[in-house]
Design a protein around this motif. Sequence first.
Motif, PDB file in Angstrom:
ATOM      1  N   THR A 132       0.832  -1.211   0.000  1.00 35.38           N
ATOM      2  CA  THR A 132       0.000   0.000   0.000  1.00 35.38           C
ATOM      3  C   THR A 132       0.863   1.256   0.000  1.00 35.38           C
ATOM      4  O   THR A 132       0.589   2.207  -0.733  1.00 35.38           O
ATOM      5  CB  THR A 132      -0.930   0.022   1.243  1.00 35.38           C
ATOM      6  OG1 THR A 132      -1.655  -1.204   1.274  1.00 35.38           O
ATOM      7  CG2 THR A 132      -1.899   1.176   1.177  1.00 35.38           C
ATOM      8  N   ARG A 182      -6.416   5.684  -1.153  1.00 35.81           N
ATOM      9  CA  ARG A 182      -5.277   5.633  -0.214  1.00 35.81           C
ATOM     10  C   ARG A 182      -5.579   6.296   1.124  1.00 35.81           C
ATOM     11  O   ARG A 182      -4.834   6.122   2.082  1.00 35.81           O
ATOM     12  CB  ARG A 182      -4.038   6.299  -0.829  1.00 35.81           C
ATOM     13  CG  ARG A 182      -3.724   5.903  -2.261  1.00 35.81           C
ATOM     14  CD  ARG A 182      -3.204   4.503  -2.383  1.00 35.81           C
ATOM     15  NE  ARG A 182      -2.960   4.154  -3.770  1.00 35.81           N
ATOM     16  CZ  ARG A 182      -3.136   2.941  -4.286  1.00 35.81           C
ATOM     17  NH1 ARG A 182      -3.562   1.955  -3.516  1.00 35.81           N
ATOM     18  NH2 ARG A 182      -2.899   2.704  -5.556  1.00 35.81           N
ATOM     19  N   ASP A 239       1.887   6.624  -6.906  1.00 31.21           N
ATOM     20  CA  ASP A 239       0.839   7.576  -7.302  1.00 31.21           C
ATOM     21  C   ASP A 239       1.313   9.020  -7.128  1.00 31.21           C
ATOM     22  O   ASP A 239       1.075   9.875  -7.982  1.00 31.21           O
ATOM     23  CB  ASP A 239      -0.436   7.355  -6.468  1.00 31.21           C
ATOM     24  CG  ASP A 239      -1.250   6.162  -6.954  1.00 31.21           C
ATOM     25  OD1 ASP A 239      -0.990   5.695  -8.080  1.00 31.21           O
ATOM     26  OD2 ASP A 239      -2.146   5.714  -6.219  1.00 31.21           O
ATOM     27  N   ILE A 275      -6.355   8.992  -5.520  1.00 31.32           N
ATOM     28  CA  ILE A 275      -5.450   8.835  -4.366  1.00 31.32           C
ATOM     29  C   ILE A 275      -6.222   9.057  -3.062  1.00 31.32           C
ATOM     30  O   ILE A 275      -6.101   8.287  -2.104  1.00 31.32           O
ATOM     31  CB  ILE A 275      -4.266   9.816  -4.455  1.00 31.32           C
ATOM     32  CG1 ILE A 275      -3.334   9.438  -5.612  1.00 31.32           C
ATOM     33  CG2 ILE A 275      -3.475   9.835  -3.151  1.00 31.32           C
ATOM     34  CD1 ILE A 275      -2.262  10.481  -5.910  1.00 31.32           C
ATOM     35  N   PHE A 304       1.117   4.003  -2.970  1.00 29.70           N
ATOM     36  CA  PHE A 304       0.870   5.432  -2.704  1.00 29.70           C
ATOM     37  C   PHE A 304       2.038   6.271  -3.216  1.00 29.70           C
ATOM     38  O   PHE A 304       1.830   7.305  -3.867  1.00 29.70           O
ATOM     39  CB  PHE A 304       0.679   5.661  -1.195  1.00 29.70           C
ATOM     40  CG  PHE A 304       0.535   7.112  -0.830  1.00 29.70           C
ATOM     41  CD1 PHE A 304      -0.655   7.785  -1.043  1.00 29.70           C
ATOM     42  CD2 PHE A 304       1.605   7.820  -0.298  1.00 29.70           C
ATOM     43  CE1 PHE A 304      -0.790   9.134  -0.730  1.00 29.70           C
ATOM     44  CE2 PHE A 304       1.492   9.164   0.012  1.00 29.70           C
ATOM     45  CZ  PHE A 304       0.278   9.817  -0.197  1.00 29.70           C
TER      46      PHE A 304
END
Length: 222
Positions: free
Chosen positions: A4, A73, A11, A69, A8
């Motif tokens: 994860t 996220r 991104d 995002i 992130f």
Amino acid sequence: MEHTVKAFEEDITRLRGLIAEMGGLSELSVQEALDAMVNGDEDLAEKVVKRDREIDALETEVDRLAVRIIALRAPMADDLREVIAALKIAGVVERIGDYAKNIAKRVGKIEGRRHFEPLTLLPAMGEVATEMVHDVLTAYAARDPVLAREVIAMDEKVDAFYDSIFRNLVTHMVENPATISSAAQLLFVARNIERVGDHATNVAEMVHFAATGDYPPDEDRG
């Protein structure tokens, strides 16, 4: 969890890359619009006008990625601040591209170009505004609040140029009524360059915020 975090970071890197690409195109458009204006190059002006669609498409991509995002996220604190700043910066950079397009659209409307002395004043003003755009993009890429504050300080120079050019053009119109139409077009161009400086300042304030969590003190803003 590690996956994860990696996703992130990828991104965010993509988001920064899109804004850098947008910024580079907007900076180039301002430079080329002014070159086209000084040289009466309508082909170059048309290239600037067409490039604006590319800048708009990149802004749409930034918007989509930023929303994704936030939704997927759920970034917190510093990370969320960065995403929000990127969204705002993309909107401002898109406006800089619009100002370049506006300047380019005036290229074919200046008559008696070779004998029109006020036209020689615009490149110096444009150079400062373009430098502000370049430096603020460097500050964004480097997360450099000091450089961001230096960009904010430069806006006073752009404003001083605008005041000088405004006075020069008004005097020129009074003394040479036949040039009123061309002088009015140049006033419009000068105003657009001044707005580029204002928008570079807005980006600098957001870069400062993204880097430090605070906006620059008021005295930096003139």
